[in-house]
Design an enzyme around this catalytic site. Structure first.
Site, PDB file in Angstrom:
ATOM      1  CE  LYS A 109      -3.604  -2.390   2.615  1.00  0.00           C
ATOM      2  NZ  LYS A 109      -4.646  -2.454   1.579  1.00  0.00           N
ATOM      3  NE  ARG A 152     -10.065 -10.654  -2.781  1.00  0.00           N
ATOM      4  CZ  ARG A 152     -10.464  -9.722  -3.643  1.00  0.00           C
ATOM      5  NH1 ARG A 152     -10.723 -10.053  -4.895  1.00  0.00           N
ATOM      6  NH2 ARG A 152     -10.623  -8.465  -3.266  1.00  0.00           N
TER       7      ARG A 152
END
Length: 510
Positions: free
Chosen positions: A284, A359
């Site tokens: 990020k 996920r």
């Protein structure tokens, strides 16, 4: 905060909180509630009516008036409810929180709260008001060093008495509602504090310790799987994410079973448990974004908060609380973009973005949940920024192929006041996850990102009714609003509890 039930009318006390519906017309002189009008005339020489007129108070939502007085009631808060025909439980919660914030501004310690006569179920109304009282009063001062700082940030109101019309006729029902509110608020506060704590405090090991503490306190069964146990179960997706961290992964499985009799249903609640998400090698780059990645275990926090509340409420339901806890870090052991992982159902995943790691951990958690033979699975995850773009910061996205489950969760959310909105599981979008080297990629095109994320999760549940809540938006707030203070909200706990209790009631009636 202590909560008590009593019969009206208002008699005496440090502070009175009175609800007011909007005046018809909305622009003339506001008619005070009869109990206050009588006090105003006899004891306060019309001061309340004068102040209300000066401040233009008309009983509208989000409006209030706070006064210091003399006599048997020394402080008064009037809070607007708006149109009585449009009143909801959530509006009642928010009005209560607004009123208690005003009482706090008056430095009141004890509040007499006169419940209004409404078209709402009165027992539900008591629960909603009690929830708001407990949640708005919560202050998280754990990491402040000085007693003075803690005192300055504490909530002044320490005791609230709810004046309930007709209390004597149904006191047991009201006491059950009050206790339900207390346990739901306690679970929500646990979730808030887990989310709010930094990643050097709430680690995967700390989440596992929290689960052990809940098990010890409430008699739950607890199983914590480490690296080797997860390897034996073939959890390649979860362990792929965990590889880069110096902290060991912790696969948490708490089980609640009724003390007596068979459960009327069996449910699994699965929470995403990334205690910090750097993004991995797809790091990020936004400093604000990465600083908030301590919140990426908001789903796990909601599941553990619900475990705390439900274990105390003791439903006749078998419950499984599941969290695959790890960090997503950067090291020489980190997964690379392009790596292929094999999940515990043998499906292979090409990792085209290491920052879509949640996920991957959920994939193995969902496979584990289904093998338990439950009747339904619900997962909660701070999964996608795309869902925040679509729905904003106050609404979670609901994805499920099961119509009954969708209706149940919407009804639970309506009761809790935690907003959800159903989004489509458009099967055609799964093509965006196609891979030439594996069964699927872990991310698709930018457009429809929350949908493709949900479709990815769907590949790891075969037959069991399943729903996914993307809670990336409402897990945190940057402002004081209603009963939520700036920071972690504990979103999801109360909806989970309402859903489980509703499933219990429906099963008992069938």
């Amino acid at each position: 905060m202590q909560l008590h039930l009593s019969e009206p009318p208002l008699t005496q006390g440090e502070c009175a909180l009175v609800y007011c519906f909007a005046a018809s017309g909305g622009n003339g002189r506001f008619p005070l509630p009869p109990e206050i009008a009588s006090w105003d005339e006899k004891a306060w020489s019309g001061l309340v009516a004068e102040t209300v007129q000066e401040q233009g108070f008309q009983g509208k939502p989000n409006s209030s008036v706070a006064l210091r007085l003399t006599g048997e009631i020394r402080k008064l808060v009037l809070v607007g409810l708006g149109d009585p025909a449009a009143l909801t439980l959530e509006a009642l919660r928010r009005a209560t929180a607004n009123g208690l914030r005003q009482a706090h501004s008056l430095k009141a310690k004890q509040v007499m709260l006169s419940l209004p006569e409404t078209g709402l179920d009165r027992v539900r109304g008591v629960q909603a008001v009690a929830e708001a009282c407990l949640l708005v009063a919560h202050r998280d001062n754990r990491f402040k060093s000085s007693a003075k700082g803690e005192e300055e940030n504490s909530f002044s109101v320490q005791e609230v008495t709810l004046l309930v019309p007709g209390l004597a006729q149904a006191r047991p029902d009201y006491e059950v509602a009050l206790q339900r509110a207390i346990e739901m608020a306690a679970g929500t506060i646990l979730a808030r504090e887990l989310v709010a704590a930094p990643a050097n405090i709430v680690t995967p090991l700390a989440l596992a310790d929290t689960a052990r503490q809940l098990a010890q306190e409430y008699g739950l069964e607890v199983e914590i799987l480490g690296q080797e146990e997860c390897e034996a179960l073939g959890m390649g997706a979860f362990l792929g994410v965990a590889k880069a961290s110096d902290l060991p992964p912790q696969f948490i499985h708490l089980t609640y079973k009724p003390a007596q009799g068979d459960p009327v249903t069996k449910l699994a609640l699965v929470g995403k448990g990334l205690t910090f998400d750097s993004g991995g090698l797809n790091i990020k780059t936004d400093s604000r974004s990465i600083a908030m990645m301590k919140t990426d275990m908001g789903g796990a926090a909601a599941v553990l908060g619900a475990a705390r509340a439900l274990a105390a409420l003791k439903p006749q339901v078998e419950l499984h609380f599941i969290v695959a806890a790890t960090e997503n870090m950067i090291s020489g052991h980190a997964i690379h973009p392009g790596d292929i992982l094999t999940a515990s159902n043998q499906k292979t995943i090409e990792v085209n973005n290491t920052d879509a790691e949640g996920r991957l951990t959920l994939a193995d958690a969902l496979v584990f949940a289904e093998k338990l033979g439950v009747d339904a699975i619900l997962d909660l995850a701070t999964l996608t920024g795309a869902c925040v773009i679509a729905l904003g910061e106050e609404i979670a996205g609901l994805f499920t192929p099961d119509e009954t489950l969708a209706q149940e969760l919407q009804q639970a959310a309506n009761l809790s006041g935690e907003k959800i909105w159903r989004l489509p599981l458009e099967e055609g979008y799964f093509e965006g996850l196609s891979s030439i080297v594996a069964d699927m990629k872990n991310t698709g095109p930018r457009s429809g990102g929350s949908i493709t994320a949900a479709l990815f999760l769907k590949q790891f549940v075969e037959k069991t009714p399943w729903a996914h809540l993307d809670i990336a938006g409402p897990v945190w707030t940057e402002k004081d609003a209603g009963y939520n203070n700036k920071g972690a909200t504990g979103y999801g706990v109360r909806t989970l509890v309402e859903w489980v209790l509703a499933r219990q009631a429906a099963a008992a009636c069938s």
